[in-house]
Design an enzyme around this catalytic site. Structure first.
Site, PDB file in Angstrom:
ATOM      1  N   HIS D 102       0.886  -1.177   0.000  1.00 44.63           N
ATOM      2  CA  HIS D 102       0.000   0.000   0.000  1.00 44.63           C
ATOM      3  C   HIS D 102       0.916   1.216   0.000  1.00 44.63           C
ATOM      4  O   HIS D 102       1.868   1.242   0.787  1.00 44.63           O
ATOM      5  CB  HIS D 102      -0.792   0.113   1.307  1.00 44.63           C
ATOM      6  N   GLU D 225     -10.932  -6.452  -5.764  1.00 46.09           N
ATOM      7  CA  GLU D 225     -10.923  -7.462  -4.714  1.00 46.09           C
ATOM      8  C   GLU D 225     -12.274  -7.505  -4.017  1.00 46.09           C
ATOM      9  O   GLU D 225     -12.601  -6.627  -3.222  1.00 46.09           O
ATOM     10  CB  GLU D 225      -9.824  -7.125  -3.695  1.00 46.09           C
ATOM     11  N   GLU D 261     -10.043 -13.311  -2.085  1.00 44.75           N
ATOM     12  CA  GLU D 261      -9.497 -13.543  -0.745  1.00 44.75           C
ATOM     13  C   GLU D 261     -10.385 -14.559  -0.038  1.00 44.75           C
ATOM     14  O   GLU D 261     -11.606 -14.393   0.022  1.00 44.75           O
ATOM     15  CB  GLU D 261      -9.456 -12.227   0.036  1.00 44.75           C
ATOM     16  N   HIS D 264     -12.644 -13.202   2.708  1.00 44.61           N
ATOM     17  CA  HIS D 264     -13.765 -12.427   2.154  1.00 44.61           C
ATOM     18  C   HIS D 264     -14.827 -13.376   1.595  1.00 44.61           C
ATOM     19  O   HIS D 264     -16.025 -13.117   1.701  1.00 44.61           O
ATOM     20  CB  HIS D 264     -13.275 -11.481   1.054  1.00 44.61           C
ATOM     21  N   ASP D 300     -13.436 -10.109   9.477  1.00 37.73           N
ATOM     22  CA  ASP D 300     -12.233 -10.495   8.761  1.00 37.73           C
ATOM     23  C   ASP D 300     -11.119 -10.778   9.762  1.00 37.73           C
ATOM     24  O   ASP D 300     -10.603  -9.855  10.390  1.00 37.73           O
ATOM     25  CB  ASP D 300     -11.861  -9.250   7.919  1.00 37.73           C
ATOM     26  N   ASP D 332      -2.090 -12.027   2.449  1.00 40.56           N
ATOM     27  CA  ASP D 332      -2.818 -10.930   3.095  1.00 40.56           C
ATOM     28  C   ASP D 332      -3.332 -11.461   4.426  1.00 40.56           C
ATOM     29  O   ASP D 332      -4.527 -11.658   4.625  1.00 40.56           O
ATOM     30  CB  ASP D 332      -3.968 -10.462   2.203  1.00 40.56           C
TER      31      ASP D 332
END
Lengths: 429, 429, 429, 429
Positions: D102, D225, D261, D264, D300, D332
């Site tokens: 990021h 995403e 993900e 997710h 999450d 992640d």
């Protein structure tokens, strides 16, 4: 900071349901009598210092969003005192008589334990003065979840000091209850956890708190607040029944009551009404954290309750319980992260109070009307039969019951009338 | 129906992990010793008559799909007997020693209660004969949820007769446990429900069952099976802790244990491991319904467990409990609706038994290796300190704890080592 | 069966909010004008034949509980016709103009396809006659989920015949829409599934239906009804967005609309309002199945909606959509299993209609008041700036946007005013 | 800070399944060939800078818990550079070739936009140098969710500058993909939201990004995403199908792929396998965020995946997709809050890589064995019949299908063999 904290905002008044004034009550009318009691005495509303004055709008993905004009960006003792003055102006304008606090939120940590305690003492002295004779804490609590020292659980040595002091402070300020909220009492994975050992220790800690309370002459109620999870994967005080089992197992059932939070109820898979009823019939309904969650999210959103139907069910339980005193309704609820106007603080509380007031009016209407109670009574009429009476008296053994069953043959099964019950309920809203 | 029910299917044998034979065990080796006990004695596997022989494949949206060749399309007494013979051939070929039954599933309802009971007697006599000396019921239960008479709840007059008889039958067949599974003990809406009254009655009913059990000399364990909901919105025996609270409140805690079902555990928001541990540390772990749910569905799918990691956690709890006897593992699990071959019945049970066997082997490996236990021990080392010992002995009051806390200052907080615990755990799989 | 089916029940009339009559409307006033349209035209309420006349009260754990007096215990053709007459008496007394049907529920299966079709023809002829000139199907559908032949999915050969016939029948009866409800279009496990192949086939099947519809001159709307799961673990038409993606991928987007069901919405993790808005902004909002689920259960409870707040949000979407015609509100909702009185059928529908009527009145009030719309407009005022306009026109590239951003510096971020929006919303209830 | 950041930790080597060394791979063997490709090329593992080097252990209820020795407590530019060096030592010791970043996490915000950009430039220059020739970003992204300016959504003016710059930086560093992760693109309540307007704007923003990418010659893949919610109640890129619908509606389907993900996926009610398959058959499977959630929590948790069965299903999809390149597996995933040892960073990544490696080996075993594929093929054999072929060719209209159905009569319905499929699958683990 001189003068008013909320300069444009008047004392909030009751203006009735037709008012379009966002800064007025449309339903909450403090002095109005409902079922023989003033509205304010049914509710005993309390402002939660931590959400209202220390809530920053931060979330797991985002930075703080609230920049209240009275904040100077520090966590100094002077700032803590200024904030406390804002709190009492807020309480006064809102027209409530109670507040709730966490020790760590009202005063800054010092570099040493001594300094930390000294800071707390100074702020508490100010709070005492600002309280005057009318306002008291509904409850105090020790915030035992934020600091890394509590990451594995807080019923530890250090927690004791904090509880020792905060219990004393709550007593000093005339608080009527004291809450133990775990937060870190639970586990992230059973693979590294000895649940039995941890529960044993927690029970010892709570027993020590009971002893201490008696020693200092604090007559308030000790409360446990069930929550199923978050921040941990599993919290030991999962729901009302789980907390009740814990209290019974360790001989603490007569020393504690429960502080039921509606958002925690739904996170544990129950309706708020269910948790209140479970607490009530176990003799444990002590206080309500008046908030609500989002039915589509799996975390604690701590929203102000705005659902009138839910508020009506809550009040049906509260009325059955004969009220909550010495407990009350604490607004453990926060502004949404995106609500950044000072007036939003008032709007949110007014909305919450009006919602609960509508709930009370509706519940009273249902009770006065009587048709719902009548429907329930009819459903259980067989419980009042000869057999029902024998069962309730513990005199019905299997042989007796078998004999009666054969005698009477196939029972007639009545309609449960759920849709009618819902129609009656909805008609009161 | 003459001759074999499963003609192409041999007695299932252990062939080891490299076998490609779908009709052989790759992991379950009944006589193999693990941690000082035979595999079969750790498990005490049981076939659930209702799923295996009465499961039709119907679901809320669909008609039956199973047409087993031995079924004649009727629910006659003759059919019930034939089915019972199929059951024992199945048990024999699978190589297990236990079965579980519902009264209503093994024998047809008659037109009168007398005829119903007579039907049951005949089938039970046959079952007794087919059992021989080696096979017994792991448990029996009265099916108190299907008939409309139970729609408002079953702890009623009629239920008593059924329980009276089924308890006697279980006793007669040498059953080692007896289960009370509610199903209808709960509510659809609190608006028409008096939860307290219903729980009082349920407790009286269970007390009467305890008295009756003693009277007839049945020494088996009485079990309650927690389930959170479905078919009701809320079942009173929601989860292990809720059931424990109920048993404690009504003075029944020494008379009952729990039958934990993995799919019920996840429906209540817990892992299966959690429910087993909760039951265990409350002294209530009596039996396991070995199945699993789908983590993405909100209803009871009752699948055979095939997740080796979950099976390993289950077995860690069972080993800590010193085994389950007189309880065991009942396959309260059913074929998917779309699985319509006779051999699927065997494949499913073999898969379930192999999965549990892998779990046992892995758990034994973890215990023998010792690193996971060592990691946990280190995490609680402070509990063995002077203060920890004082707390456990109930000698640590708030003043003592505060003194110690000040003396020692800020505690060092160790890593929880969750990722390492997971690595050790996974390495055993 | 001669004479009335509902002898004690009069034509249901509007009596206003103060009525205590369970068999009267308190809010639904068919002819009253709201926002320029009659109430009845906003709703176009429809009775679902399958729930109201074929719902038995069975659930996965329980037998049927409803014994309507007109039922003779058979599934004969004569019984089918008698039931159809009951349906039209119900519709007439309730005062609605539409009904919905499944082919398999209105007529019994025969021993052959020919007989099955003949049965259907006879019942349809009677329905046509009973409909008269005022009443029509809101929609028809082919029930392709109950029979074992559909257990792996229904977009198959056999399904085609049924759809062929039911589409024709719906056309013949003057139906205004036709629904494809999968039920078995999905999977239980990906391990045995080729999802791509199945979706390809489903698209071909639907394309063939479009062609057939045009061929026979049916001008009604074809509808897909999203549902996330149950009976399958995963249904391919999971939610509105998933169905829209499917339609776009296969070039069917202009041929279908969606039938949104509130209970399906919440099962997929969305609010009903969200699904309606998603359908609407994709140009796909065609019809509403007016029911509700239980926020604490993970399966389809198909309850009549009684939540006025939810009904208000539903109506906000419907009004934005300019109404639903040729769609409407179908009561795809059923009595609770325990509701066994004939009058419960009326009470449930009256409750549902009154709830929706309150929703419409409230939504109209909110729209007429205008404060909520004003609040939203203010929130997006920056979208009407020079840059916003450039973005909407597709003229703002990264260089332009960067230039503007640097020029203007840090943006002022306004409060989202969620609590105020909720207060305004609640005040209308 | 001189010398090594991880002094006691060697380069992680493959030691095979019998190793007890926590700092060695037991399953991941980078150079080993599996199904014709090196393990490392199947995975293209990437370290997520933000979790590994900026994760603090803070949660909504708790303060940071990680005090890595190289951190000096500041967010200075010097600290950012030191951290970047730690990152590359970590990558080198772990033996991977990719990292993800990021913008806001690798370099500190300055007081002005210019200073912010200058800070980023300096850190990026260092990263470029440290990368050498072997290491590149798997992807970069602009962090558009933390700052209050994004609280209502980030596809705004300011976001553009950040994306403008980060896309350029990713291009400069040789990044192979670029991710758009919303975070704030969604709503908290529909009451104050114009969903259609917001989606229109988002599409315009993404179109501008596509244009910009082409202009600067960046050939990497643009990725969206999906995530269903958190921090918002609803995120617009809810799941794979929802994102696909959005891309199709706005004509962006050929310009983007998806970054799936696993955590997710489960939050949106799907299995990870489902989301991967949905992305794959829509031609959108571009990258995987290799983590996992907790099946009992509603938020999450971003844990490292340790479930071998899930990893095997993931790899079945990846193999069907022919691999992921130019995408890969980005970790992640973050340490638990309570994991505070430096070595925990390595243990977690090793556990994650070993789990995926076991998944790959198992998937390869299943594919080489062929029985699972054979089982699936058999299930769809009717699709290869005359009728199936006609359907696939779009030549089967309703008349043809009806004719064939009548000709052939009731279809034979085969067993779905789910339990056998599960047995075959489990046997490979």
């Amino acid at each position: 900071w001189e003068g008013e904290f909320f300069p444009g905002i008047p004392k909030i008044k009751y203006e009735g349901p037709n008012s379009k004034n966002h800064l007025a009550f449309k339903y909450y009318n403090a002095e109005e009598m409902i079922l023989g009691k003033k509205m304010k005495d049914w509710f005993r509303f309390s402002v939660a210092f931590w959400h209202t004055f220390r809530g920053t709008g931060a979330d797991p993905f985002g930075a703080p969003t609230k920049y209240w004009p009275w904040e100077d960006g520090t966590n100094s003792l002077a700032m803590a005192k200024r904030r406390m003055r804002a709190n009492f102006e807020f309480i006064d304008k809102l027209g409530v008589d109670f507040w709730c606090f966490h020790d760590r939120d009202i005063a800054p940590d010092g570099k040493t334990l001594e300094e930390t305690n000294k800071n707390l003492d100074e702020v508490v002295a100010l709070a005492k003065e600002l309280q005057g004779s009318k306002i008291h804490p509904l409850w105090g609590t020790s915030q035992l979840f934020h600091h890394p020292r509590y990451m594995h659980g807080a019923a530890t040595r250090y927690a004791t000091i904090c509880s020792y002091i905060t219990l004393s402070v709550t007593h000093y300020l005339g608080g009527e209850n004291y809450v133990f909220w775990g937060g870190r009492e639970g586990y992230q994975t059973l693979l590294n956890t000895d649940m039995e050992k941890e529960l044993d220790h927690m029970a010892r800690f709570l027993q020590a708190a009971v002893d201490f309370k008696k020693k200092i002459g604090f007559n308030g109620t000790l409360l446990i607040e069930p929550k199923p999870q978050e921040p941990t994967k599993h919290q030991y005080d999962w729901d009302a029944a789980t907390a009740a089992n814990f209290l019974r197992k360790y001989g603490l059932i007569d020393e504690f009551k429960l502080n039921i939070e509606c958002n925690h109820a739904t996170l544990s898979g129950h309706s708020c009404h269910h948790e209140l009823e479970t607490a009530r019939i176990n003799g444990l309904l002590g206080n309500i954290d008046a908030n609500t969650g989002d039915p589509q999210t799996g975390w604690d959103t701590d929203q102000f309750m705005t659902d009138v139907a839910e508020a009506t069910m809550v009040m049906l339980s509260v009325i059955k319980n004969g009220g909550l005193a010495p407990g009350g309704f604490n607004f453990d609820a926060k502004l949404r992260r995106e609500s950044t106007d000072v007036e939003d603080l008032f709007i949110a509380h007014i909305g919450g109070m009006d919602t609960m007031a509508r709930g009370l009016r509706n519940a009273a209407k249902l009770i006065e009307d009587g048709s719902l109670a009548e429907l329930v009574k009819k459903r259980y009429q067989s419980f009042d039969s000869e057999v029902g009476t024998a069962i309730e008296a513990g005199k019905a053994d299997f042989e007796y019951l078998e004999k009666k069953a054969i005698e009477w043959g196939e029972p007639k099964v009545l309609s449960g009338k759920q849709e009618l019950a819902e129609m009656i309920f909805q008609s009161a809203l």
